[in-house]
Design a protein around this motif. Structure first.
Motif, PDB file in Angstrom:
ATOM      1  N   MET A  71       0.827  -1.204   0.000  1.00 54.33           N
ATOM      2  CA  MET A  71       0.000   0.000   0.000  1.00 54.33           C
ATOM      3  C   MET A  71       0.865   1.259   0.000  1.00 54.33           C
ATOM      4  N   ASP A  72       0.265   2.364  -0.352  1.00 55.21           N
ATOM      5  CA  ASP A  72       0.975   3.656  -0.293  1.00 55.21           C
ATOM      6  C   ASP A  72       0.432   4.448   0.894  1.00 55.21           C
ATOM      7  N   LEU A  73       1.271   5.265   1.479  1.00 57.35           N
ATOM      8  CA  LEU A  73       0.837   6.151   2.568  1.00 57.35           C
ATOM      9  C   LEU A  73       1.340   7.551   2.260  1.00 57.35           C
ATOM     10  N   LYS A  74       0.447   8.520   2.239  1.00 59.65           N
ATOM     11  CA  LYS A  74       0.844   9.899   1.933  1.00 59.65           C
ATOM     12  C   LYS A  74       1.625  10.507   3.100  1.00 59.65           C
ATOM     13  N   TRP A  75       2.373  11.579   2.815  1.00 60.86           N
ATOM     14  CA  TRP A  75       3.217  12.208   3.829  1.00 60.86           C
ATOM     15  C   TRP A  75       2.416  12.721   5.035  1.00 60.86           C
ATOM     16  N   ASP A  76       1.123  13.061   4.789  1.00 59.69           N
ATOM     17  CA  ASP A  76       0.339  13.631   5.896  1.00 59.69           C
ATOM     18  C   ASP A  76      -0.667  12.626   6.470  1.00 59.69           C
ATOM     19  N   ASP A  77      -0.426  11.318   6.211  1.00 64.26           N
ATOM     20  CA  ASP A  77      -1.330  10.300   6.766  1.00 64.26           C
ATOM     21  C   ASP A  77      -1.256  10.321   8.298  1.00 64.26           C
ATOM     22  N   GLU A  78      -2.413  10.404   8.944  1.00 63.79           N
ATOM     23  CA  GLU A  78      -2.488  10.487  10.411  1.00 63.79           C
ATOM     24  C   GLU A  78      -1.729   9.352  11.091  1.00 63.79           C
ATOM     25  N   ARG A  79      -1.713   8.169  10.429  1.00 63.14           N
ATOM     26  CA  ARG A  79      -1.110   7.005  11.074  1.00 63.14           C
ATOM     27  C   ARG A  79       0.408   7.064  11.073  1.00 63.14           C
ATOM     28  N   THR A  80       1.005   7.605  10.005  1.00 59.12           N
ATOM     29  CA  THR A  80       2.471   7.707  10.014  1.00 59.12           C
ATOM     30  C   THR A  80       2.922   8.953  10.767  1.00 59.12           C
ATOM     31  N   ARG A  81       1.995   9.853  11.006  1.00 60.77           N
ATOM     32  CA  ARG A  81       2.340  11.070  11.742  1.00 60.77           C
ATOM     33  C   ARG A  81       2.558  10.813  13.235  1.00 60.77           C
ATOM     34  N   LYS A  82       2.448   9.550  13.640  1.00 60.89           N
ATOM     35  CA  LYS A  82       2.704   9.204  15.046  1.00 60.89           C
ATOM     36  C   LYS A  82       4.202   9.116  15.322  1.00 60.89           C
ATOM     37  N   PHE A  83       5.012   8.984  14.259  1.00 53.90           N
ATOM     38  CA  PHE A  83       6.457   8.887  14.472  1.00 53.90           C
ATOM     39  C   PHE A  83       7.009  10.169  15.088  1.00 53.90           C
ATOM     40  N   VAL A  84       7.988   9.992  15.977  1.00 52.06           N
ATOM     41  CA  VAL A  84       8.717  11.139  16.531  1.00 52.06           C
ATOM     42  C   VAL A  84      10.124  11.072  15.956  1.00 52.06           C
ATOM     43  N   GLN A  92      27.568  17.476  14.730  1.00 51.81           N
ATOM     44  CA  GLN A  92      28.077  17.692  13.376  1.00 51.81           C
ATOM     45  C   GLN A  92      28.913  16.479  12.966  1.00 51.81           C
ATOM     46  N   ALA A  93      28.482  15.744  11.943  1.00 46.38           N
ATOM     47  CA  ALA A  93      29.227  14.564  11.491  1.00 46.38           C
ATOM     48  C   ALA A  93      29.623  14.726  10.028  1.00 46.38           C
ATOM     49  N   GLU A  94      30.923  14.617   9.782  1.00 41.73           N
ATOM     50  CA  GLU A  94      31.406  14.653   8.396  1.00 41.73           C
ATOM     51  C   GLU A  94      31.361  13.216   7.869  1.00 41.73           C
ATOM     52  N   CYS A  95      30.730  13.018   6.712  1.00 44.39           N
ATOM     53  CA  CYS A  95      30.530  11.655   6.200  1.00 44.39           C
ATOM     54  C   CYS A  95      31.048  11.474   4.777  1.00 44.39           C
ATOM     55  N   LYS A  96      31.583  10.262   4.548  1.00 40.43           N
ATOM     56  CA  LYS A  96      31.923   9.848   3.173  1.00 40.43           C
ATOM     57  C   LYS A  96      30.899   8.811   2.756  1.00 40.43           C
ATOM     58  N   LEU A  97      30.352   8.982   1.559  1.00 36.69           N
ATOM     59  CA  LEU A  97      29.300   8.083   1.079  1.00 36.69           C
ATOM     60  C   LEU A  97      29.821   6.652   0.987  1.00 36.69           C
ATOM     61  N   MET A  98      29.132   5.732   1.677  1.00 43.60           N
ATOM     62  CA  MET A  98      29.538   4.334   1.656  1.00 43.60           C
ATOM     63  C   MET A  98      28.652   3.549   0.703  1.00 43.60           C
ATOM     64  N   GLN A  99      27.371   3.874   0.698  1.00 47.23           N
ATOM     65  CA  GLN A  99      26.425   3.135  -0.134  1.00 47.23           C
ATOM     66  C   GLN A  99      25.208   3.992  -0.445  1.00 47.23           C
ATOM     67  N   GLU A 100      24.673   3.770  -1.650  1.00 47.59           N
ATOM     68  CA  GLU A 100      23.435   4.447  -2.052  1.00 47.59           C
ATOM     69  C   GLU A 100      22.403   3.357  -2.308  1.00 47.59           C
ATOM     70  N   ILE A 101      21.283   3.399  -1.596  1.00 43.92           N
ATOM     71  CA  ILE A 101      20.283   2.337  -1.726  1.00 43.92           C
ATOM     72  C   ILE A 101      18.928   2.932  -2.102  1.00 43.92           C
ATOM     73  N   GLU A 102      18.394   2.467  -3.234  1.00 40.23           N
ATOM     74  CA  GLU A 102      17.051   2.919  -3.650  1.00 40.23           C
ATOM     75  C   GLU A 102      16.021   2.187  -2.802  1.00 40.23           C
ATOM     76  N   LEU A 103      15.183   2.928  -2.087  1.00 38.66           N
ATOM     77  CA  LEU A 103      14.154   2.315  -1.240  1.00 38.66           C
ATOM     78  C   LEU A 103      12.839   3.010  -1.527  1.00 38.66           C
ATOM     79  N   GLY A 104      11.950   2.370  -2.301  1.00 36.75           N
ATOM     80  CA  GLY A 104      10.679   3.011  -2.637  1.00 36.75           C
ATOM     81  C   GLY A 104      10.918   4.337  -3.324  1.00 36.75           C
ATOM     82  N   ASP A 105      10.276   5.389  -2.790  1.00 36.77           N
ATOM     83  CA  ASP A 105      10.430   6.691  -3.461  1.00 36.77           C
ATOM     84  C   ASP A 105      11.541   7.551  -2.857  1.00 36.77           C
TER      85      ASP A 105
END
Ligand SMILES: Cc1cc2nc3c(=O)[nH]c(=O)nc-3n(C[C@H](O)[C@H](O)[C@H](O)COP(=O)(O)O)c2cc1C
Length: 186
Positions: free
Chosen positions: A1-14, A120-133
Motif C-alpha cells: 500500500m501507499d501512505l501519503k506524507w500527511d497520513d495520520e497514522r504515520t504522523r505518530k512517528f517522533v 556535526q558529522a562529516e561523512c563519506k558516502l559508503m552506499q546508495e540504496i534505492e528504497l521506494g520513493d
C-alpha cells in the motif's frame, strides 16, 4: 500500500531534524531531513533518506560526501528554510548566514558544517540504496563533534521541545518484572 506524507497514522512517528550539508553541482547547500539515523557503531554509519530531484541528492552523488547535523531546539525557523527551498534555485547557506548561523569548513571532507547544531558529522558516502520513493545515502562518519544544545523534535509536521524525563519505576515494580522475566525464560 501507499501512505501519503500527511497520513495520520504515520504522523505518530517522533523524529529528529537532520540538517544535511553538501557541495557539488548546486554549490554549497543544506536541506532538512527528519529521516536521519545512526545505523551502525563500528564503523559508525549514518543514513539519510532523500526524496527524488533534490539538489542534495545531485550534490552527494557527484562528490560522495555530505555533512549530517542535528538541529537544535531553537532552530525550527532554519529547518523550515532548509526544508522549504531547493538549492537548485536558492542559496540557503547565504540566507542562514544572514540570519546569524555560523558555518565552518569541514576538516575531512570538502563542504561546510553548521557550527551551532547539536551534532556535526562529516561523512563519506559508503552506499546508495534505492528504497521506494526515497534514496538512502549511507555515510561513514570520518569526523564528529557535538555541543551541549538540546535537539529539536519533529512530530505530526510540527516542531517540539523535549518534555520531562520519565522517572524510573519503583523498586517494587522492578522486582516484579525481574520475577516475571525469570518465570517466563524459554
Ligand atoms: C522538518 C523537515 C523534515 C524533512 N525531512 C525530509 C526527509 O527526511 N527527506 C527528504 O527527502 N526531504 C525532507 N524534507 C524536505 C526537504 O528538506 C526539501 O525538499 C528541501 O527543499 C530539499 O532541498 P534541496 O533540493 O536543496 O536538496 C523535510 C523538510 C522539513 C521542513
Amino acid at each position: 500500500m501507499d501512505l501519503k506524507w500527511d497520513d495520520e497514522r504515520t504522523r505518530k512517528f517522533v523524529t529528529n531534524v537532520g540538517l544535511v550539508t553538501s557541495n557539488g553541482p548546486h554549490g554549497n547547500n543544506i536541506m532538512a531531513a527528519e529521516w536521519t539515523h545512526h545505523i551502525s557503531y563500528a564503523p559508525s554509519l549514518l543514513a539519510v533518506c532523500i526524496g527524488p530531484n533534490k539538489a542534495t541528492l545531485d550534490n552527494i552523488r557527484e562528490t560522495k560526501e555530505f555533512g549530517v547535523h542535528l538541529a537544535a531546539f531553537d532552530q525550527s525557523v532554519f529547518s523550515s528554510i532548509a526544508g522549504g527551498n531547493t538549492g537548485k534555485e536558492v542559496n540557503k547557506i547565504a540566507i542562514l548566514k544572514d540570519l546569524g548561523l555560523r558555518f565552518y569548513k569541514a576538516s575531512k571532507v570538502d563542504l561546510l558544517m553548521l557550527k551551532d547544531a547539536v551534532m556535526q558529522a562529516e561523512c563519506k558516502l559508503m552506499q546508495e540504496i534505492e528504497l521506494g520513493d526515497h534514496t538512502m545515502m549511507v555515510g561513514e562518519v570520518v569526523e564528529i563533534r557535538s555541543t551541549k544544545k538540546e535537539p529539536l523534535i519533529y512530530r505530526g509536521g510540527k516542531y517540539w521541545n523535549f518534555g520531562d524525563q520519565i522517572e524510573k519505576p519503583r523498586q517494587e515494580l522492578l522486582d516484579k518484572i525481574k520475577e516475571l522475566v525469570e518465570k517466563n525464560k524459554k
